[in-house]
Scaffold this motif. Structure first.
Motif, short mmCIF file in Angstrom:
data_model
loop_
_atom_site.label_atom_id
_atom_site.label_comp_id
_atom_site.label_asym_id
_atom_site.label_seq_id
_atom_site.Cartn_x
_atom_site.Cartn_y
_atom_site.Cartn_z
N PHE A 1 0.84 -1.04 0.08
CA PHE A 1 -0.05 -0.02 -0.09
C PHE A 1 0.88 1.28 0.00
N ASP A 2 1.94 1.31 0.90
CA ASP A 2 2.72 2.47 1.03
C ASP A 2 3.56 2.51 -0.38
N GLU A 3 3.95 1.65 -1.28
CA GLU A 3 4.55 1.82 -2.44
C GLU A 3 3.66 2.41 -3.30
N ARG A 4 2.33 1.80 -3.41
CA ARG A 4 1.34 2.46 -4.30
C ARG A 4 1.23 3.75 -4.17
N ALA A 5 1.14 4.20 -2.76
CA ALA A 5 0.83 5.75 -2.32
C ALA A 5 1.86 6.45 -2.88
N VAL A 6 3.11 5.98 -2.55
CA VAL A 6 4.29 6.73 -2.96
C VAL A 6 4.44 7.17 -4.53
N ARG A 7 4.13 6.07 -5.15
CA ARG A 7 3.81 6.01 -6.63
C ARG A 7 2.86 6.95 -7.17
N SER A 8 1.75 7.06 -6.63
CA SER A 8 0.66 8.04 -7.09
C SER A 8 1.02 9.35 -6.83
N ALA A 9 1.63 9.45 -5.64
CA ALA A 9 2.32 11.09 -5.05
C ALA A 9 3.29 11.52 -6.18
N GLU A 10 4.27 10.43 -6.49
CA GLU A 10 5.16 10.99 -7.27
C GLU A 10 4.55 11.32 -8.86
N ARG A 11 3.57 10.52 -9.17
CA ARG A 11 3.06 10.67 -10.61
C ARG A 11 2.38 12.10 -10.54
#
Ligand SMILES: [Zn+2]
Length: 125
Positions: free
Chosen positions: A5-15
């Protein structure tokens, strides 16, 4: 689960940060009225779609950048459609389509998702 979940959250924040920094779509294509991207994802060698969805672009606010995250939950790759879409939109194309193989990995194997997309655009006269 928590880590994923954290990785996906970081990924969408970066996007989102990249999208915020990009030029606006309406500045690049001032007469663009509407844009809709139909996305269909399937695994390589499998003709049955795993996912289909429609992304309606809010032309007035959207960045001139089109990034679609891979639909495989454990894959961290994105499909960047920007370079496929922008030249066509600048030329006033009303329909564009393309296909993009995912270059991400799932565990230690390559992600075999293929994304097919069709974009429908309308322009002000
Ligand atoms: Zn993938």
């Amino acid at each position: 689960m928590r880590r994923r979940f954290d990785e996906r959250a970081v990924r969408s924040a970066e996007r989102r940060a990249r999208e915020d920094a990009a030029p606006r779509l309406i500045a690049a294509v001032p007469n663009l009225e509407s844009l809709q991207i139909n996305v269909r994802e399937h695994r390589a060698g499998n003709t049955v779609a795993d996912a289909t969805y429609v992304r309606r672009v809010v032309v007035l606010h959207a960045p001139a950048m089109f990034i679609v995250p891979c639909g495989e939950p454990s894959c961290r790759d994105d499909h960047d459609l920007t370079s496929s879409l922008m030249p066509g939109l600048r030329n006033g194309a009303t329909q564009l389509e393309g296909e993009d193989d995912c270059r991400g990995t799932v565990g230690s194997s390559p992600c075999q998702r293929v994304l097919r997309w069709t974009a429908i655009a309308a322009y002000r006269p």
